[in-house]
Design a protein around this motif. Structure first.
Motif, PDB file in Angstrom:
ATOM      1  N   LYS A 204     -66.892   5.687   5.191  1.00 42.26           N
ATOM      2  CA  LYS A 204     -68.261   5.413   5.639  1.00 42.26           C
ATOM      3  C   LYS A 204     -68.800   4.777   4.343  1.00 42.26           C
ATOM      4  CE  LYS A 204     -70.485   9.764   3.812  1.00 42.26           C
ATOM      5  NZ  LYS A 204     -71.482  10.650   4.248  1.00 42.26           N
ATOM      6  N   LYS A 205     -68.167   4.615   3.158  1.00 38.64           N
ATOM      7  CA  LYS A 205     -68.872   3.868   2.028  1.00 38.64           C
ATOM      8  C   LYS A 205     -68.362   2.337   2.241  1.00 38.64           C
ATOM      9  CE  LYS A 205     -65.383   5.589  -1.098  1.00 38.64           C
ATOM     10  NZ  LYS A 205     -65.161   6.264  -2.549  1.00 38.64           N
ATOM     11  N   TYR A 206     -67.393   2.144   2.843  1.00 35.31           N
ATOM     12  CA  TYR A 206     -67.100   0.903   3.262  1.00 35.31           C
ATOM     13  C   TYR A 206     -67.246  -0.030   4.336  1.00 35.31           C
ATOM     14  CZ  TYR A 206     -63.682   2.384  -0.174  1.00 35.31           C
ATOM     15  OH  TYR A 206     -63.186   2.935  -1.452  1.00 35.31           O
ATOM     16  N   PHE A 207     -67.762   0.840   5.435  1.00 36.34           N
ATOM     17  CA  PHE A 207     -67.874  -0.044   6.804  1.00 36.34           C
ATOM     18  C   PHE A 207     -69.332   0.343   7.342  1.00 36.34           C
ATOM     19  CE2 PHE A 207     -63.276   0.175   6.250  1.00 36.34           C
ATOM     20  CZ  PHE A 207     -62.998  -1.149   6.150  1.00 36.34           C
ATOM     21  N   THR A 208     -70.022  -0.403   8.165  1.00 33.98           N
ATOM     22  CA  THR A 208     -71.326   0.166   8.524  1.00 33.98           C
ATOM     23  C   THR A 208     -71.322   1.151   9.630  1.00 33.98           C
ATOM     24  OG1 THR A 208     -71.259  -1.693   9.929  1.00 33.98           O
ATOM     25  CG2 THR A 208     -72.502  -2.275   7.812  1.00 33.98           C
ATOM     26  N   SER A 209     -70.304   1.101  10.354  1.00 34.38           N
ATOM     27  CA  SER A 209     -70.360   1.921  11.515  1.00 34.38           C
ATOM     28  C   SER A 209     -68.898   2.689  11.746  1.00 34.38           C
ATOM     29  CB  SER A 209     -70.519   1.232  12.905  1.00 34.38           C
ATOM     30  OG  SER A 209     -70.693   2.196  14.145  1.00 34.38           O
ATOM     31  N   ILE A 210     -68.970   4.009  11.602  1.00 34.33           N
ATOM     32  CA  ILE A 210     -67.892   4.794  11.788  1.00 34.33           C
ATOM     33  C   ILE A 210     -68.019   5.985  12.793  1.00 34.33           C
ATOM     34  CG2 ILE A 210     -65.972   6.426  10.636  1.00 34.33           C
ATOM     35  CD1 ILE A 210     -66.288   3.634   9.344  1.00 34.33           C
ATOM     36  N   VAL A 211     -67.383   5.960  13.714  1.00 35.05           N
ATOM     37  CA  VAL A 211     -67.459   6.562  14.998  1.00 35.05           C
ATOM     38  C   VAL A 211     -66.225   7.565  15.261  1.00 35.05           C
ATOM     39  CG1 VAL A 211     -67.959   6.908  17.545  1.00 35.05           C
ATOM     40  CG2 VAL A 211     -68.879   5.078  16.313  1.00 35.05           C
ATOM     41  N   THR A 212     -66.440   9.044  15.298  1.00 37.39           N
ATOM     42  CA  THR A 212     -65.443   9.887  15.764  1.00 37.39           C
ATOM     43  C   THR A 212     -65.258  10.519  17.076  1.00 37.39           C
ATOM     44  OG1 THR A 212     -66.569  11.715  14.938  1.00 37.39           O
ATOM     45  CG2 THR A 212     -65.324  10.430  13.042  1.00 37.39           C
ATOM     46  N   GLU A 213     -63.986  10.611  17.462  1.00 37.18           N
ATOM     47  CA  GLU A 213     -63.837  11.177  18.852  1.00 37.18           C
ATOM     48  C   GLU A 213     -62.549  12.121  18.983  1.00 37.18           C
ATOM     49  OE1 GLU A 213     -64.297  12.503  22.018  1.00 37.18           O
ATOM     50  OE2 GLU A 213     -65.927  10.685  21.917  1.00 37.18           O
ATOM     51  N   ASN A 214     -62.818  13.295  19.258  1.00 36.99           N
ATOM     52  CA  ASN A 214     -61.662  14.192  19.567  1.00 36.99           C
ATOM     53  C   ASN A 214     -61.139  14.456  20.915  1.00 36.99           C
ATOM     54  OD1 ASN A 214     -63.545  15.653  20.889  1.00 36.99           O
ATOM     55  ND2 ASN A 214     -63.893  17.386  19.331  1.00 36.99           N
TER      56      ASN A 214
END
Length: 456
Positions: free
Chosen positions: A26-36
């Motif tokens: 998250k400190k490197y890219f603007t959008s981090i989405v997680t999905e289980n």
């Protein structure tokens, strides 16, 4: 450290893995989405532009064969072919990861990972996704560009005060991203000025996309400008970029915007206002990074008063308004233009002609040039072809001397005038729509709309 503008989707059934990967990236890219839940992958792909998917290979307890991962790998490739796919796997499944790479994955990440290695793999994936999108854009441009895009642009020629004022405004507005509306009669050089604004801007190394709204079929408006998804209609065999997406990073030139019907004006306004485009048959909004230049020969401010052109759309497109003078208003430039076209056309036709006679130049300077620059090029081209003289003589110049006798019975109503002019143009050219449209300074499509409007 400035974050990279990119959207990363992490898919794993272990929430601890998802949390750890998200914290690492998250400190490197603007959008981090997680999905289980891998069954929700398509929802993410259709709603957003995903640059990289980090995909676990196994989702069911007791199953370590990676078949689910291979299934979802294939699915992602079909739904979003430009998305980079990285696999997450345990050390003992390296052979499986190698097999997946053969089937389209880009790389694999071993669990447990280090933040440095994870970042390096994802960053390389982002760059690859961008490269794929750029290549798709360039390939589509090559497939769909019309002849006018590839045609060499004429230089802006003229020393008159009117032209100096116009070119001075171009030099001021070109370096900005301000929307520009170019007004002027047919043949005054609106396309040339739009291209010049693009060439003097920071976007000059990106596409310049010309859209002739006057000749665009209304039924094709959305698919041509906004693109469409595979299966959106009968002939939609593949996902296709619209003109706005083709112009990404560059400039889109919307010519003859005054001919756009009201119901399509509202759709265009939404795109310009939100700076997002949605392909036909798709729900995903895509961000737009384009410079917008529009042009028309129509009395657009009067059209706003008459409620045939939306005022809010006009406000959006004319941050800067550039009015191009008619050739009769810049008589000092006629000899320069005549010399320019003579030089160009004698080379084209391989003829040796040493300028114009004094009488020919005087005749050109006294002519009213209703077709403006386009007409002077046409007349010079005809003269170059037919003359046997060492210089262009008056007899070589074929001016349009026939004036249309418009009998309005004392009426100056604009609609009446237009109807009678169209009737006389069609009569003059014995029903030839192409020639009548050219004489009136319209495209065939624009003339057909006016014929329908006046029930002719």
């Amino acid at each position: 450290m400035r974050k990279t503008a990119a959207s990363i989707l992490i898919v794993d059934d272990d929430d601890d893995i998802l949390f750890s990967a998200r914290i690492s990236l998250k400190k490197y890219f603007t959008s981090i989405v997680t999905e289980n839940n891998p069954k929700k992958i398509n929802n993410h792909l259709t709603k957003n532009t995903i640059d990289v998917v980090i995909l676990d290979m196994n989702y069911r307890i007791g199953f370590e064969d990676g078949k689910e991962g291979l299934y979802w790998l294939k699915n992602i490739k079909e739904v979003s072919p430009e998305t980079t796919i990285l696999l997450m796997t345990a050390f003992g499944s390296v052979n499986l990861a190698v097999e997946a790479i053969k089937k389209g994955a880009t790389d694999f990440i071993l669990k447990p990972w280090t933040t440095e290695k994870l970042y390096a793999a994802v960053n390389a994936g982002v760059e690859l996704a961008r490269s794929k999108r750029k290549n798709t854009q360039l390939e589509t441009i090559q497939e769909h560009q019309d002849k006018e895009f590839h045609k060499k642009t004429e230089h802006i020629i003229g020393n008159s005060s009117a032209m100096k004022s116009a070119t001075n405004l171009v030099s001021k507005v070109a370096p900005t991203d301000a929307n520009v509306l170019i007004l002027g009669e047919n043949g005054t050089g609106k396309f040339v000025f739009a291209k010049e604004i693009h060439l003097q801007s920071s976007r000059k190394n990106y596409p310049f996309i010309h859209v002739d709204l006057g000749s665009l079929n209304e039924n094709l408006f959305e698919s041509e400008l906004f693109g469409y998804a595979k299966g959106a209609f009968t002939d939609a065999q593949k996902d296709t970029l619209g003109r706005f997406e083709l112009a990404k990073g560059g400039t889109i030139f919307l010519d003859e915007i005054g001919n756009l019907p009201l119901h399509l004006q509202s759709k265009l306004l939404t795109v310009i206002q939100n700076r997002k485009v949605t392909r036909l048959g798709e729900g995903k909004e895509r961000d737009l990074d384009v410079r917008i230049i529009c042009a028309t020969n129509a009395p657009i401010h009067k059209m706003v008063d008459e409620q045939t052109f939306r005022q809010d759309l006009l406000f959006r497109i004319n941050t800067i308004e550039l009015n191009l003078p008619a050739l009769r208003e810049r008589a000092d430039d006629i000899s320069l233009l005549a010399a320019h076209f003579l030089h160009k056309l004698t080379q084209k036709y391989r003829k040796k002609i040493n300028g114009y006679s004094n009488e020919a130049l005087k005749a050109m300077e006294n002519y009213h040039w209703p077709g403006n620059i386009r007409e002077i090029e046409h007349i010079v081209e005809r003269a170059v072809i037919i003359t046997d003289n060492p210089k262009i003589e008056v007899s070589d110049l074929h001016f349009s001397t026939k004036k249309i006798d418009v009998n309005l019975g004392g009426s100056l109503n604009l609609e009446d005038s237009e109807k009678i002019l169209i009737q006389q143009a069609i009569q003059k050219h014995q029903g030839n729509i192409s020639r009548a449209a050219k004489d009136l300074g319209l495209t065939r499509a624009a003339l057909y709309r006016r014929l329908e409007k006046h029930q002719l």
